[in-house]
Design a protein around this motif. Structure first.
Motif, PDB file in Angstrom:
ATOM      1  N   PHE A 137      10.198  21.048 -13.281  1.00  0.00           N
ATOM      2  CA  PHE A 137      10.161  20.438 -11.950  1.00  0.00           C
ATOM      3  C   PHE A 137      11.081  19.221 -11.908  1.00  0.00           C
ATOM      4  O   PHE A 137      10.647  18.103 -12.180  1.00  0.00           O
ATOM      5  CB  PHE A 137       8.730  20.036 -11.571  1.00  0.00           C
ATOM      6  CG  PHE A 137       7.829  21.201 -11.383  1.00  0.00           C
ATOM      7  CD1 PHE A 137       7.633  21.744 -10.120  1.00  0.00           C
ATOM      8  CD2 PHE A 137       7.188  21.791 -12.472  1.00  0.00           C
ATOM      9  CE1 PHE A 137       6.811  22.843  -9.945  1.00  0.00           C
ATOM     10  CE2 PHE A 137       6.363  22.893 -12.301  1.00  0.00           C
ATOM     11  CZ  PHE A 137       6.176  23.424 -11.035  1.00  0.00           C
ATOM     12  N   PRO A 138      12.361  19.437 -11.581  1.00  0.00           N
ATOM     13  CA  PRO A 138      13.284  18.299 -11.539  1.00  0.00           C
ATOM     14  C   PRO A 138      12.829  17.260 -10.513  1.00  0.00           C
ATOM     15  O   PRO A 138      12.310  17.617  -9.459  1.00  0.00           O
ATOM     16  CB  PRO A 138      14.617  18.946 -11.125  1.00  0.00           C
ATOM     17  CG  PRO A 138      14.281  20.281 -10.583  1.00  0.00           C
ATOM     18  CD  PRO A 138      12.987  20.704 -11.201  1.00  0.00           C
ATOM     19  N   GLY A 139      13.001  15.991 -10.850  1.00  0.00           N
ATOM     20  CA  GLY A 139      12.627  14.928  -9.918  1.00  0.00           C
ATOM     21  C   GLY A 139      11.135  14.654  -9.883  1.00  0.00           C
ATOM     22  O   GLY A 139      10.666  13.903  -9.026  1.00  0.00           O
ATOM     23  N   VAL A 140      10.370  15.262 -10.790  1.00  0.00           N
ATOM     24  CA  VAL A 140       8.924  15.011 -10.848  1.00  0.00           C
ATOM     25  C   VAL A 140       8.574  14.489 -12.242  1.00  0.00           C
ATOM     26  O   VAL A 140       8.833  15.162 -13.246  1.00  0.00           O
ATOM     27  CB  VAL A 140       8.103  16.283 -10.550  1.00  0.00           C
ATOM     28  CG1 VAL A 140       6.612  15.992 -10.642  1.00  0.00           C
ATOM     29  CG2 VAL A 140       8.451  16.828  -9.175  1.00  0.00           C
ATOM     30  N   ASP A 141       8.039  13.284 -12.287  1.00  0.00           N
ATOM     31  CA  ASP A 141       7.621  12.678 -13.556  1.00  0.00           C
ATOM     32  C   ASP A 141       6.108  12.572 -13.601  1.00  0.00           C
ATOM     33  O   ASP A 141       5.461  12.409 -12.563  1.00  0.00           O
ATOM     34  CB  ASP A 141       8.192  11.257 -13.698  1.00  0.00           C
ATOM     35  CG  ASP A 141       9.656  11.272 -14.091  1.00  0.00           C
ATOM     36  OD1 ASP A 141      10.136  12.323 -14.567  1.00  0.00           O
ATOM     37  OD2 ASP A 141      10.310  10.240 -13.906  1.00  0.00           O
ATOM     38  N   ILE A 142       5.584  12.658 -14.809  1.00  0.00           N
ATOM     39  CA  ILE A 142       4.152  12.435 -15.020  1.00  0.00           C
ATOM     40  C   ILE A 142       3.988  11.048 -15.628  1.00  0.00           C
ATOM     41  O   ILE A 142       4.628  10.721 -16.628  1.00  0.00           O
ATOM     42  CB  ILE A 142       3.582  13.507 -15.979  1.00  0.00           C
ATOM     43  CG1 ILE A 142       3.716  14.894 -15.368  1.00  0.00           C
ATOM     44  CG2 ILE A 142       2.127  13.209 -16.317  1.00  0.00           C
ATOM     45  CD1 ILE A 142       3.035  15.061 -14.030  1.00  0.00           C
ATOM     46  N   LYS A 143       3.160  10.230 -15.005  1.00  0.00           N
ATOM     47  CA  LYS A 143       2.827   8.917 -15.558  1.00  0.00           C
ATOM     48  C   LYS A 143       1.386   9.008 -16.049  1.00  0.00           C
ATOM     49  O   LYS A 143       0.458   9.140 -15.243  1.00  0.00           O
ATOM     50  CB  LYS A 143       2.979   7.820 -14.501  1.00  0.00           C
ATOM     51  CG  LYS A 143       4.393   7.708 -13.947  1.00  0.00           C
ATOM     52  CD  LYS A 143       5.366   7.294 -15.038  1.00  0.00           C
ATOM     53  CE  LYS A 143       6.812   7.358 -14.605  1.00  0.00           C
ATOM     54  NZ  LYS A 143       7.222   6.323 -13.693  1.00  0.00           N
ATOM     55  N   ALA A 144       1.235   9.001 -17.364  1.00  0.00           N
ATOM     56  CA  ALA A 144      -0.117   9.130 -17.925  1.00  0.00           C
ATOM     57  C   ALA A 144      -0.232   8.171 -19.104  1.00  0.00           C
ATOM     58  O   ALA A 144       0.059   6.982 -18.947  1.00  0.00           O
ATOM     59  CB  ALA A 144      -0.383  10.580 -18.290  1.00  0.00           C
ATOM     60  N   ASP A 145      -0.593   8.667 -20.302  1.00  0.00           N
ATOM     61  CA  ASP A 145      -0.758   7.761 -21.430  1.00  0.00           C
ATOM     62  C   ASP A 145       0.564   7.037 -21.712  1.00  0.00           C
ATOM     63  O   ASP A 145       1.624   7.654 -21.749  1.00  0.00           O
ATOM     64  CB  ASP A 145      -1.243   8.532 -22.654  1.00  0.00           C
ATOM     65  CG  ASP A 145      -2.614   9.138 -22.414  1.00  0.00           C
ATOM     66  OD1 ASP A 145      -3.530   8.393 -22.026  1.00  0.00           O
ATOM     67  OD2 ASP A 145      -2.760  10.364 -22.560  1.00  0.00           O
TER      68      ASP A 145
END
Ligand code: ZN
Ligand code: ZN
Length: 293
Positions: A137-145
């Protein structure tokens, strides 16, 4: 009371640890004492400074949050994501091709960012979730740990637009199974000499013969599970062994340092190790593998 402070205290009321970024959206600089200490000796998670060490300064203590916002009234407010706040945030950036895919990302608490994007807030699933681009998914980041996101009503430094809640009192929903699977997907091994040399130099069995790190999420889980399974007298050495394994993953660029430290600290705490022993295990493990912290 300023809008920023109201928002900060609201976040704290939801159990979210918050901290303050500089006006440019970068973490504030560390104080001289923290800059001058040896990073192996100085534990950012235990540092008492109000705003040093980026997201390690995040807190749910209203007095500390009030002091931070009062000292930096033009800063941006940020929430630390991951297991610590029980948050996984999907960060969609349309300028880089990010799309809101409502079948993958159903409605939940959400923010319109000051840069024409969206932050969708979901419940952290409990197992480690890396902060990184969402595979496929280009342009989609996951912000987690090991990550953080900016909270309303912070002003974006370039556009001068505020971050805005789209669902003010919305619930933070569980991720649907498809999204949960996507954020838990293994990282593609990165081509190039860094992986080849580091993985090749690895002495233990987990990575050897696997053709590099094809499944870092599973490998990280395996290291952490070893700590959880260890019997009481062996927990300290097992934590050290896990720290060495995780350090090799960082050395191979399969994992970032902050995520590694957060995951190991969490595993150590669950195994009832003291903060001091956890810190020593992490510092020793990284040092033994020649990976800088
Ligand atoms: Zn400091
Ligand atoms: Zn410090």
């Amino acid at each position: 009371m300023s809008d920023l402070l109201t928002s900060a205290l609201d976040a704290v009321g939801r159990g979210w640890p918050v901290f303050i970024l500089g006006r440019t959206k970068r973490p504030l600089a560390n104080c001289k004492a923290c800059r001058d200490t040896n990073p192996v000796e100085h534990d950012p998670a235990a540092c008492e400074c109000l705003t040093c060490h980026g997201f390690y300064a995040a807190t749910t203590d209203p007095a500390r949050v009030t002091a931070m916002v009062t000292q930096h009234p033009r800063g941006l407010l940020a929430v630390r994501t991951g297991a610590v706040s029980v948050l996984v945030v999907v960060d969609i950036d349309p300028r880089n091709g990010g799309r809101l895919d409502t079948t993958l990302m159903p409605p939940t608490t959400a923010v319109a960012t000051g840069n024409h994007g969206w932050h969708l807030y979901y419940r952290h699933p409990g197992h480690p979730v890396l902060s990184r681009g969402l595979p496929g998914f280009p342009g989609v980041d996951i912000k987690a740990d090991g990550g953080y996101v900016v909270l309303p009503p912070s002003i974006h430094p370039v556009t001068r637009l505020p971050y805005r809640w789209l669902r003010v009192c919305g619930r933070v929903n569980e991720m649907p199974p498809r999204l949960r699977d996507a954020v838990s997907q293994p990282v593609e091994p990165r081509p190039g000499p860094a992986v080849a040399t580091t993985a090749g130099g690895c002495g233990a069995g987990l990575m050897a013969g696997a053709g590099g790190i094809s499944s870092p999420a599973a490998l990280l889980d395996a290291h952490l599970a070893a700590v959880a399974r260890a019997q009481e007298g062996r927990r300290r050495t097992t934590l050290y062994g896990a720290a060495r394994g995780v350090a090799r993953m960082v050395g191979a660029k399969a994992l970032d340092t902050a995520t590694a430290i957060a995951a190991l600290t969490d595993a150590g705490q669950k195994a009832q190790q003291s903060e001091r022993d956890i810190r020593k295990a992490i510092a020793g493990g990284f040092q033994a593998e020649g990976v800088p912290l």
